[in-house]
Design a protein around this motif. Structure first.
Motif, PDB file in Angstrom:
ATOM      1  N   GLY A  38      16.715   9.335 132.531  1.00  0.00           N
ATOM      2  CA  GLY A  38      16.240   8.204 133.325  1.00  0.00           C
ATOM      3  C   GLY A  38      15.416   8.584 134.545  1.00  0.00           C
ATOM      4  N   MET A  39      15.395   9.879 134.887  1.00  0.00           N
ATOM      5  CA  MET A  39      14.572  10.314 136.027  1.00  0.00           C
ATOM      6  C   MET A  39      13.083  10.155 135.699  1.00  0.00           C
ATOM      7  SD  MET A  39      16.177  13.831 137.562  1.00  0.00           S
ATOM      8  CE  MET A  39      17.605  13.793 138.656  1.00  0.00           C
ATOM      9  N   THR A  40      12.278  10.083 136.756  1.00  0.00           N
ATOM     10  CA  THR A  40      10.828  10.067 136.578  1.00  0.00           C
ATOM     11  C   THR A  40      10.270  11.450 136.914  1.00  0.00           C
ATOM     12  OG1 THR A  40      10.638   9.202 138.842  1.00  0.00           O
ATOM     13  CG2 THR A  40      10.514   7.608 137.015  1.00  0.00           C
ATOM     14  N   LEU A  41       9.356  11.923 136.065  1.00  0.00           N
ATOM     15  CA  LEU A  41       8.758  13.251 136.230  1.00  0.00           C
ATOM     16  C   LEU A  41       7.244  13.121 136.220  1.00  0.00           C
ATOM     17  CD1 LEU A  41       8.779  16.414 136.177  1.00  0.00           C
ATOM     18  CD2 LEU A  41       8.958  16.254 133.672  1.00  0.00           C
ATOM     19  N   LEU A  42       6.609  13.581 137.282  1.00  0.00           N
ATOM     20  CA  LEU A  42       5.148  13.601 137.370  1.00  0.00           C
ATOM     21  C   LEU A  42       4.652  15.008 137.065  1.00  0.00           C
ATOM     22  CD1 LEU A  42       2.304  12.543 138.279  1.00  0.00           C
ATOM     23  CD2 LEU A  42       2.952  13.222 140.605  1.00  0.00           C
ATOM     24  N   ASP A  43       3.677  15.123 136.156  1.00  0.00           N
ATOM     25  CA  ASP A  43       3.036  16.398 135.852  1.00  0.00           C
ATOM     26  C   ASP A  43       1.593  16.320 136.347  1.00  0.00           C
ATOM     27  OD1 ASP A  43       1.998  18.729 134.826  1.00  0.00           O
ATOM     28  OD2 ASP A  43       2.838  18.481 132.811  1.00  0.00           O
ATOM     29  N   ILE A  44       1.310  17.062 137.425  1.00  0.00           N
ATOM     30  CA  ILE A  44      -0.039  17.068 138.014  1.00  0.00           C
ATOM     31  C   ILE A  44      -0.886  18.092 137.256  1.00  0.00           C
ATOM     32  CG2 ILE A  44      -1.409  17.492 140.086  1.00  0.00           C
ATOM     33  CD1 ILE A  44       1.025  16.760 141.770  1.00  0.00           C
ATOM     34  N   GLY A  45      -1.890  17.611 136.545  1.00  0.00           N
ATOM     35  CA  GLY A  45      -2.695  18.493 135.696  1.00  0.00           C
ATOM     36  C   GLY A  45      -1.939  18.802 134.421  1.00  0.00           C
ATOM     37  N   CYS A  46      -1.636  17.748 133.647  1.00  0.00           N
ATOM     38  CA  CYS A  46      -0.649  17.855 132.560  1.00  0.00           C
ATOM     39  C   CYS A  46      -1.205  18.445 131.268  1.00  0.00           C
ATOM     40  CB  CYS A  46      -0.057  16.480 132.268  1.00  0.00           C
ATOM     41  SG  CYS A  46      -1.304  15.313 131.663  1.00  0.00           S
ATOM     42  N   GLY A  47      -2.500  18.793 131.249  1.00  0.00           N
ATOM     43  CA  GLY A  47      -3.061  19.380 130.045  1.00  0.00           C
ATOM     44  C   GLY A  47      -2.941  18.445 128.856  1.00  0.00           C
ATOM     45  N   TRP A  48      -2.504  19.004 127.730  1.00  0.00           N
ATOM     46  CA  TRP A  48      -2.398  18.219 126.503  1.00  0.00           C
ATOM     47  C   TRP A  48      -1.039  17.521 126.378  1.00  0.00           C
ATOM     48  CZ3 TRP A  48      -4.969  23.062 126.397  1.00  0.00           C
ATOM     49  CH2 TRP A  48      -6.320  23.014 126.057  1.00  0.00           C
ATOM     50  N   GLY A  49      -0.220  17.587 127.452  1.00  0.00           N
ATOM     51  CA  GLY A  49       0.997  16.769 127.504  1.00  0.00           C
ATOM     52  C   GLY A  49       2.256  17.369 126.909  1.00  0.00           C
ATOM     53  N   TYR A  50       2.202  18.652 126.533  1.00  0.00           N
ATOM     54  CA  TYR A  50       3.345  19.275 125.850  1.00  0.00           C
ATOM     55  C   TYR A  50       4.619  19.248 126.697  1.00  0.00           C
ATOM     56  CZ  TYR A  50       6.055  23.016 123.518  1.00  0.00           C
ATOM     57  OH  TYR A  50       7.032  23.738 122.891  1.00  0.00           O
ATOM     58  N   LEU A  51       4.501  19.575 127.986  1.00  0.00           N
ATOM     59  CA  LEU A  51       5.686  19.639 128.844  1.00  0.00           C
ATOM     60  C   LEU A  51       6.350  18.268 128.971  1.00  0.00           C
ATOM     61  CD1 LEU A  51       6.224  21.620 132.081  1.00  0.00           C
ATOM     62  CD2 LEU A  51       6.648  19.168 132.131  1.00  0.00           C
ATOM     63  N   LEU A  52       5.560  17.235 129.194  1.00  0.00           N
ATOM     64  CA  LEU A  52       6.127  15.885 129.363  1.00  0.00           C
ATOM     65  C   LEU A  52       6.810  15.405 128.087  1.00  0.00           C
ATOM     66  CD1 LEU A  52       3.294  14.089 131.378  1.00  0.00           C
ATOM     67  CD2 LEU A  52       5.564  14.726 132.222  1.00  0.00           C
ATOM     68  N   ILE A  53       6.200  15.725 126.955  1.00  0.00           N
ATOM     69  CA  ILE A  53       6.767  15.308 125.668  1.00  0.00           C
ATOM     70  C   ILE A  53       8.105  16.011 125.425  1.00  0.00           C
ATOM     71  CG2 ILE A  53       6.431  15.527 123.156  1.00  0.00           C
ATOM     72  CD1 ILE A  53       3.412  14.842 123.752  1.00  0.00           C
ATOM     73  N   GLU A  54       8.150  17.306 125.716  1.00  0.00           N
ATOM     74  CA  GLU A  54       9.401  18.060 125.552  1.00  0.00           C
ATOM     75  C   GLU A  54      10.483  17.525 126.505  1.00  0.00           C
ATOM     76  OE1 GLU A  54      10.195  21.003 123.385  1.00  0.00           O
ATOM     77  OE2 GLU A  54       8.683  19.766 122.402  1.00  0.00           O
ATOM     78  N   ALA A  55      10.078  17.189 127.738  1.00  0.00           N
ATOM     79  CA  ALA A  55      11.035  16.678 128.727  1.00  0.00           C
ATOM     80  C   ALA A  55      11.602  15.327 128.287  1.00  0.00           C
ATOM     81  CB  ALA A  55      10.358  16.544 130.093  1.00  0.00           C
ATOM     82  N   ALA A  56      10.733  14.478 127.737  1.00  0.00           N
ATOM     83  CA  ALA A  56      11.179  13.155 127.277  1.00  0.00           C
ATOM     84  C   ALA A  56      12.129  13.297 126.090  1.00  0.00           C
ATOM     85  CB  ALA A  56       9.974  12.301 126.893  1.00  0.00           C
ATOM     86  N   LYS A  57      11.803  14.217 125.184  1.00  0.00           N
ATOM     87  CA  LYS A  57      12.633  14.408 123.986  1.00  0.00           C
ATOM     88  C   LYS A  57      14.005  14.980 124.339  1.00  0.00           C
ATOM     89  CE  LYS A  57      10.337  16.953 121.111  1.00  0.00           C
ATOM     90  NZ  LYS A  57       9.362  17.643 120.240  1.00  0.00           N
ATOM     91  N   MET A  97      -0.626  24.151 122.078  1.00  0.00           N
ATOM     92  CA  MET A  97      -1.844  24.121 122.899  1.00  0.00           C
ATOM     93  C   MET A  97      -1.509  24.383 124.370  1.00  0.00           C
ATOM     94  SD  MET A  97      -4.615  23.269 120.935  1.00  0.00           S
ATOM     95  CE  MET A  97      -5.803  22.185 121.696  1.00  0.00           C
ATOM     96  N   SER A  98      -0.539  25.243 124.617  1.00  0.00           N
ATOM     97  CA  SER A  98      -0.196  25.603 125.999  1.00  0.00           C
ATOM     98  C   SER A  98      -1.204  26.633 126.488  1.00  0.00           C
ATOM     99  CB  SER A  98       1.217  26.187 126.062  1.00  0.00           C
ATOM    100  OG  SER A  98       2.165  25.213 125.720  1.00  0.00           O
ATOM    101  N   TYR A  99      -1.876  26.313 127.598  1.00  0.00           N
ATOM    102  CA  TYR A  99      -2.915  27.190 128.122  1.00  0.00           C
ATOM    103  C   TYR A  99      -2.509  27.659 129.513  1.00  0.00           C
ATOM    104  CZ  TYR A  99      -7.738  28.749 129.000  1.00  0.00           C
ATOM    105  OH  TYR A  99      -8.856  29.496 129.291  1.00  0.00           O
ATOM    106  N   SER A 100      -1.332  28.292 129.574  1.00  0.00           N
ATOM    107  CA  SER A 100      -0.829  28.855 130.826  1.00  0.00           C
ATOM    108  C   SER A 100       0.192  29.934 130.454  1.00  0.00           C
ATOM    109  CB  SER A 100      -0.189  27.765 131.706  1.00  0.00           C
ATOM    110  OG  SER A 100       0.784  27.053 130.986  1.00  0.00           O
ATOM    111  N   CYS A 101       0.694  30.622 131.455  1.00  0.00           N
ATOM    112  CA  CYS A 101       1.571  31.773 131.239  1.00  0.00           C
ATOM    113  C   CYS A 101       2.811  31.405 130.423  1.00  0.00           C
ATOM    114  CB  CYS A 101       1.999  32.330 132.593  1.00  0.00           C
ATOM    115  SG  CYS A 101       3.099  33.742 132.488  1.00  0.00           S
ATOM    116  N   ALA A 102       3.065  32.157 129.359  1.00  0.00           N
ATOM    117  CA  ALA A 102       4.270  31.964 128.538  1.00  0.00           C
ATOM    118  C   ALA A 102       5.437  32.750 129.141  1.00  0.00           C
ATOM    119  CB  ALA A 102       4.001  32.413 127.105  1.00  0.00           C
TER     120      ALA A 102
END
Length: 297
Positions: free
Chosen positions: A74-93, A40-45
């Motif tokens: 252990g770093m903290t990452l803020l996603d401003i306008g994170c959409g459906w959360g795919y980037l944060l989930i991939e970063a955590a994994k 569900m990525s809605y931005s440039c691939a």
């Protein structure tokens, strides 16, 4: 005159922006799921290879951004306008970071919660239905900030505040990656798009954003254009949309489907001929001397 002014220069207030964002992104997860890739990525691939599928290219894009941010566990990452959360989930994994996302879309927030729970990442990733401007009052600061395809909704009058807010939210020595569709100048953009597809949408120019970076504490260390990648992304979306067009017409009518044909094709052409661009700007807050010496890290 006031009617035309309202049409061409819609309000850029907080409440107006919430309404504008919702009008596009709350069309329903079922609608977007029909023609976006499974992430569900809605931005440039990012197409590393000619034969990358859309799904692979969206995966590439997210991991390309994460590599640029030089993340560590252990770093903290803020996603401003994170959409459906795919980037944060991939970063955590992949990196074991703690991710925090904010969105103004109820539909995206809802899907984001489902994804986090399905992955068992409740202790690693949090997404809130909140305006990014409200985070400063909480005194939060992050090691890294990312924002993908959100700046286009901020409105020109709010760009200085946006960059200032990002600076406040980032720790000294932190990094900020800004990924957005850019215009060549500071015009108001296409009136049809602003009226029917992205109410209030405005394309920042590269020069004004770089200028604002230096008005704050940022130093720009890398700028990359992914213009042709967006042309290819949009053509993938358009092809997918054609396959489900009859379903869309049944649910939303012929006029809606024609509007979206024009939107997807028109944007693809604009990127191809270079009327608009896609930039990734990588910034550090203050000087940062502990990164690898070459950009290929």
């Amino acid at each position: 005159k006031s009617f035309f002014k309202r049409m061409l220069y819609p309000s850029e207030s907080k409440s107006a922006q919430k309404q504008q964002v919702s009008s596009h992104y709350d069309l329903g997860n079922d609608f977007y799921a029909k023609w976006l890739d499974p992430s569900m990525s809605y931005s440039c691939a990012y197409f590393k290879k000619d034969d990358d599928t859309l799904e692979q290219a969206q995966h590439n894009k997210v991991h390309y951004i994460l590599e640029k941010l030089a993340l560590e566990e252990g770093m903290t990452l803020l996603d401003i306008g994170c959409g459906w959360g795919y980037l944060l989930i991939e970063a955590a994994k992949k990196y074991g970071i703690k991710g925090y996302g904010c969105t103004l879309s109820k539909e995206q927030w809802k899907k984001g919660q489902e994804r986090i729970e399905a992955m068992g990442l409740q202790d690693k990733v949090q997404i809130d239905l909140v305006d990014y401007r409200d985070l400063v009052a909480e005194g939060r600061q992050y090691d890294r900030i990312v924002s993908v395809g959100m700046l286009e909704h901020v409105g020109r009058s709010n760009y200085p505040l946006y960059m200032e807010t990002a600076s406040h939210l980032l720790k000294d020595g932190g990094m900020f990656l800004l990924h957005y569709i850019s215009g060549h100048d500071e015009s108001i953009g296409n009136p049809w798009m602003r009226k029917y597809i992205f109410p209030g949408g405005t394309l920042p120019s590269l020069r004004e954003i770089v200028s604002l970076a230096y008005d704050n504490d940022f130093q720009v260390i890398d700028v990359e254009s992914l213009r042709r990648h967006y042309y290819k992304t949009l053509m993938c979306w358009f092809d997918n949309f054609q396959k489900v067009r009859d379903e869309v017409i049944a649910a939303r009518g012929e006029e809606f489907a024609r509007m979206w044909d024009l939107y997807l094709c028109g944007c693809a052409v604009s990127f191809y001929i270079g009327n608009i661009d896609l930039h990734q700007i990588l910034m550090t807050k203050g000087s940062k001397n502990d990164l690898p010496m070459t950009r290929w890290y």
